[in-house]
Design a protein around this motif. Sequence first.
Motif, PDB file in Angstrom:
ATOM      1  N   ILE A   1      -4.075  33.137  -0.805  1.00 44.57           N
ATOM      2  CA  ILE A   1      -5.702  33.245  -1.126  1.00 44.57           C
ATOM      3  C   ILE A   1      -6.681  33.532  -0.338  1.00 44.57           C
ATOM      4  O   ILE A   1      -7.495  34.509  -0.293  1.00 44.57           O
ATOM      5  CB  ILE A   1      -6.196  31.809  -1.906  1.00 44.57           C
ATOM      6  CG1 ILE A   1      -5.572  31.460  -3.038  1.00 44.57           C
ATOM      7  CG2 ILE A   1      -7.747  31.771  -2.070  1.00 44.57           C
ATOM      8  CD1 ILE A   1      -5.761  29.962  -3.847  1.00 44.57           C
ATOM      9  N   LEU A   2      -6.555  32.845   1.273  1.00 44.65           N
ATOM     10  CA  LEU A   2      -7.294  33.362   2.165  1.00 44.65           C
ATOM     11  C   LEU A   2      -6.833  34.640   2.615  1.00 44.65           C
ATOM     12  O   LEU A   2      -7.992  35.538   3.019  1.00 44.65           O
ATOM     13  CB  LEU A   2      -7.095  32.687   3.264  1.00 44.65           C
ATOM     14  CG  LEU A   2      -8.076  31.004   3.037  1.00 44.65           C
ATOM     15  CD1 LEU A   2      -9.478  31.722   3.482  1.00 44.65           C
ATOM     16  CD2 LEU A   2      -8.037  30.450   1.945  1.00 44.65           C
TER      17      LEU A   2
ATOM     18  N   LYS B   1       0.769  -1.019  -0.041  1.00 49.46           N
ATOM     19  CA  LYS B   1      -0.016   0.034   0.088  1.00 49.46           C
ATOM     20  C   LYS B   1       0.924   1.385  -0.165  1.00 49.46           C
ATOM     21  O   LYS B   1       1.697   1.341   0.807  1.00 49.46           O
ATOM     22  CB  LYS B   1      -0.877   0.015   1.285  1.00 49.46           C
ATOM     23  CG  LYS B   1      -1.906   1.248   1.193  1.00 49.46           C
ATOM     24  CD  LYS B   1      -2.917   0.947   2.500  1.00 49.46           C
ATOM     25  CE  LYS B   1      -3.600   2.332   2.481  1.00 49.46           C
ATOM     26  NZ  LYS B   1      -4.375   2.303   3.732  1.00 49.46           N
ATOM     27  N   LYS B   2       0.613   2.219  -1.051  1.00 48.99           N
ATOM     28  CA  LYS B   2       1.135   3.259  -1.046  1.00 48.99           C
ATOM     29  C   LYS B   2       0.770   4.281   0.275  1.00 48.99           C
ATOM     30  O   LYS B   2      -0.312   4.756   0.325  1.00 48.99           O
ATOM     31  CB  LYS B   2       0.996   4.020  -2.308  1.00 48.99           C
ATOM     32  CG  LYS B   2       1.910   5.000  -2.678  1.00 48.99           C
ATOM     33  CD  LYS B   2       1.665   5.788  -4.091  1.00 48.99           C
ATOM     34  CE  LYS B   2       2.423   7.135  -4.095  1.00 48.99           C
ATOM     35  NZ  LYS B   2       2.067   7.840  -5.216  1.00 48.99           N
ATOM     36  N   GLU B   3       1.479   4.914   0.892  1.00 51.31           N
ATOM     37  CA  GLU B   3       1.405   5.801   1.923  1.00 51.31           C
ATOM     38  C   GLU B   3       1.085   7.210   1.245  1.00 51.31           C
ATOM     39  O   GLU B   3       2.014   7.668   0.407  1.00 51.31           O
ATOM     40  CB  GLU B   3       2.453   5.942   2.961  1.00 51.31           C
ATOM     41  CG  GLU B   3       2.374   4.542   3.844  1.00 51.31           C
ATOM     42  CD  GLU B   3       3.352   4.822   5.097  1.00 51.31           C
ATOM     43  OE1 GLU B   3       3.337   5.951   5.620  1.00 51.31           O
ATOM     44  OE2 GLU B   3       3.880   3.647   5.556  1.00 51.31           O
ATOM     45  N   SER B   4       0.168   8.033   1.895  1.00 46.03           N
ATOM     46  CA  SER B   4      -0.118   9.380   1.422  1.00 46.03           C
ATOM     47  C   SER B   4       0.928  10.233   2.157  1.00 46.03           C
ATOM     48  O   SER B   4       1.497   9.816   3.282  1.00 46.03           O
ATOM     49  CB  SER B   4      -1.314   9.876   1.956  1.00 46.03           C
ATOM     50  OG  SER B   4      -2.372   9.020   1.768  1.00 46.03           O
ATOM     51  N   PRO B   5       1.416  11.366   1.466  1.00 43.98           N
ATOM     52  CA  PRO B   5       2.331  12.106   1.960  1.00 43.98           C
ATOM     53  C   PRO B   5       1.779  12.924   3.247  1.00 43.98           C
ATOM     54  O   PRO B   5       0.615  13.046   3.258  1.00 43.98           O
ATOM     55  CB  PRO B   5       2.570  13.268   0.831  1.00 43.98           C
ATOM     56  CG  PRO B   5       1.749  12.970  -0.136  1.00 43.98           C
ATOM     57  CD  PRO B   5       1.068  11.587   0.145  1.00 43.98           C
ATOM     58  N   PRO B   6       2.765  13.130   4.278  1.00 46.20           N
ATOM     59  CA  PRO B   6       2.182  13.744   5.458  1.00 46.20           C
ATOM     60  C   PRO B   6       1.510  15.069   5.157  1.00 46.20           C
ATOM     61  O   PRO B   6       1.853  15.719   4.142  1.00 46.20           O
ATOM     62  CB  PRO B   6       3.235  14.116   6.304  1.00 46.20           C
ATOM     63  CG  PRO B   6       4.325  13.909   5.593  1.00 46.20           C
ATOM     64  CD  PRO B   6       3.791  13.196   4.160  1.00 46.20           C
ATOM     65  N   VAL B   7       0.250  15.461   5.785  1.00 43.67           N
ATOM     66  CA  VAL B   7      -0.287  16.538   5.448  1.00 43.67           C
ATOM     67  C   VAL B   7       0.170  17.707   6.145  1.00 43.67           C
ATOM     68  O   VAL B   7       0.473  17.450   7.447  1.00 43.67           O
ATOM     69  CB  VAL B   7      -1.872  16.637   5.818  1.00 43.67           C
ATOM     70  CG1 VAL B   7      -2.543  17.919   5.924  1.00 43.67           C
ATOM     71  CG2 VAL B   7      -2.649  15.490   5.173  1.00 43.67           C
ATOM     72  N   LYS B   8       0.485  18.871   5.698  1.00 40.41           N
ATOM     73  CA  LYS B   8       0.979  20.237   6.407  1.00 40.41           C
ATOM     74  C   LYS B   8      -0.221  21.011   6.520  1.00 40.41           C
ATOM     75  O   LYS B   8      -1.220  21.013   5.798  1.00 40.41           O
ATOM     76  CB  LYS B   8       1.880  20.991   5.290  1.00 40.41           C
ATOM     77  CG  LYS B   8       3.103  20.041   5.076  1.00 40.41           C
ATOM     78  CD  LYS B   8       4.388  20.448   4.200  1.00 40.41           C
ATOM     79  CE  LYS B   8       5.384  19.625   3.833  1.00 40.41           C
ATOM     80  NZ  LYS B   8       6.330  19.365   4.965  1.00 40.41           N
TER      81      LYS B   8
ATOM     82  N   SER C   1       4.807  24.707  -0.450  1.00 36.15           N
ATOM     83  CA  SER C   1       4.253  25.736  -1.520  1.00 36.15           C
ATOM     84  C   SER C   1       2.887  25.659  -1.887  1.00 36.15           C
ATOM     85  O   SER C   1       2.184  26.867  -2.185  1.00 36.15           O
ATOM     86  CB  SER C   1       5.073  25.322  -3.041  1.00 36.15           C
ATOM     87  OG  SER C   1       4.704  24.431  -3.579  1.00 36.15           O
ATOM     88  N   ALA C   2       2.187  24.558  -1.682  1.00 36.03           N
ATOM     89  CA  ALA C   2       0.694  24.626  -1.878  1.00 36.03           C
ATOM     90  C   ALA C   2      -0.116  25.168  -0.657  1.00 36.03           C
ATOM     91  O   ALA C   2      -0.989  25.862  -0.627  1.00 36.03           O
ATOM     92  CB  ALA C   2       0.186  23.200  -1.928  1.00 36.03           C
ATOM     93  N   LEU C   3       0.609  25.061   0.606  1.00 39.12           N
ATOM     94  CA  LEU C   3       0.255  25.807   1.861  1.00 39.12           C
ATOM     95  C   LEU C   3       0.236  27.052   1.625  1.00 39.12           C
ATOM     96  O   LEU C   3      -0.661  27.950   1.984  1.00 39.12           O
ATOM     97  CB  LEU C   3       0.876  25.189   2.816  1.00 39.12           C
ATOM     98  CG  LEU C   3       0.359  25.127   4.213  1.00 39.12           C
ATOM     99  CD1 LEU C   3      -1.107  24.520   4.477  1.00 39.12           C
ATOM    100  CD2 LEU C   3       1.112  24.594   5.372  1.00 39.12           C
ATOM    101  N   GLU C   4       1.321  27.649   1.213  1.00 43.93           N
ATOM    102  CA  GLU C   4       1.516  29.294   0.903  1.00 43.93           C
ATOM    103  C   GLU C   4       0.556  29.508  -0.150  1.00 43.93           C
ATOM    104  O   GLU C   4       0.168  30.679   0.180  1.00 43.93           O
ATOM    105  CB  GLU C   4       2.812  29.168   0.425  1.00 43.93           C
ATOM    106  CG  GLU C   4       3.507  30.952   0.463  1.00 43.93           C
ATOM    107  CD  GLU C   4       3.464  31.419   1.764  1.00 43.93           C
ATOM    108  OE1 GLU C   4       2.936  32.750   1.897  1.00 43.93           O
ATOM    109  OE2 GLU C   4       3.511  30.774   2.703  1.00 43.93           O
TER     110      GLU C   4
ATOM    111  N   GLU D   1      -4.949  22.821   5.016  1.00 50.84           N
ATOM    112  CA  GLU D   1      -4.438  21.721   4.849  1.00 50.84           C
ATOM    113  C   GLU D   1      -3.901  21.394   3.443  1.00 50.84           C
ATOM    114  O   GLU D   1      -4.454  21.503   2.297  1.00 50.84           O
ATOM    115  CB  GLU D   1      -5.225  20.470   5.212  1.00 50.84           C
ATOM    116  CG  GLU D   1      -5.644  20.345   6.510  1.00 50.84           C
ATOM    117  CD  GLU D   1      -6.590  19.320   6.915  1.00 50.84           C
ATOM    118  OE1 GLU D   1      -6.918  18.345   5.838  1.00 50.84           O
ATOM    119  OE2 GLU D   1      -6.900  19.052   8.080  1.00 50.84           O
ATOM    120  N   ALA D   2      -2.636  21.103   3.199  1.00 54.56           N
ATOM    121  CA  ALA D   2      -2.112  20.634   1.826  1.00 54.56           C
ATOM    122  C   ALA D   2      -0.829  19.859   2.047  1.00 54.56           C
ATOM    123  O   ALA D   2      -0.409  19.378   3.163  1.00 54.56           O
ATOM    124  CB  ALA D   2      -1.407  22.021   1.311  1.00 54.56           C
TER     125      ALA D   2
END
Length: 103
Positions: free
Chosen positions: A80-81, A2-9, A72-75, A67-68
Amino acid sequence: MKKESPPVKTLQTIVAIEQPSLLLNRLCKHFRHKVPAEWDEHQGRVEFKPGLCLLTAEGNRLHILLEAETDSALESLKMILDIHIQRMARKEELELTWESAPT
């Protein structure tokens, strides 16, 4: 295997505002024109391409959790917010202080 999801930031901020439900409603109504958004008087969920935004209105505060998968996605979410909260708050000058949220 099973492929693990990357940790959420995560990042969070609390906006002190007189009518948090009104701001939550404005934000979600605005965002729903471009991305999936669902909300009620107390909670909202907006699914942006870079990640997820969860909003909770309590008392005179709006709690925002981002959550991202990447910094860079979090930034991107944060920018946006930041822009939209200031625009939607209209006359109220709001200071946003973002910090890492416990995972």
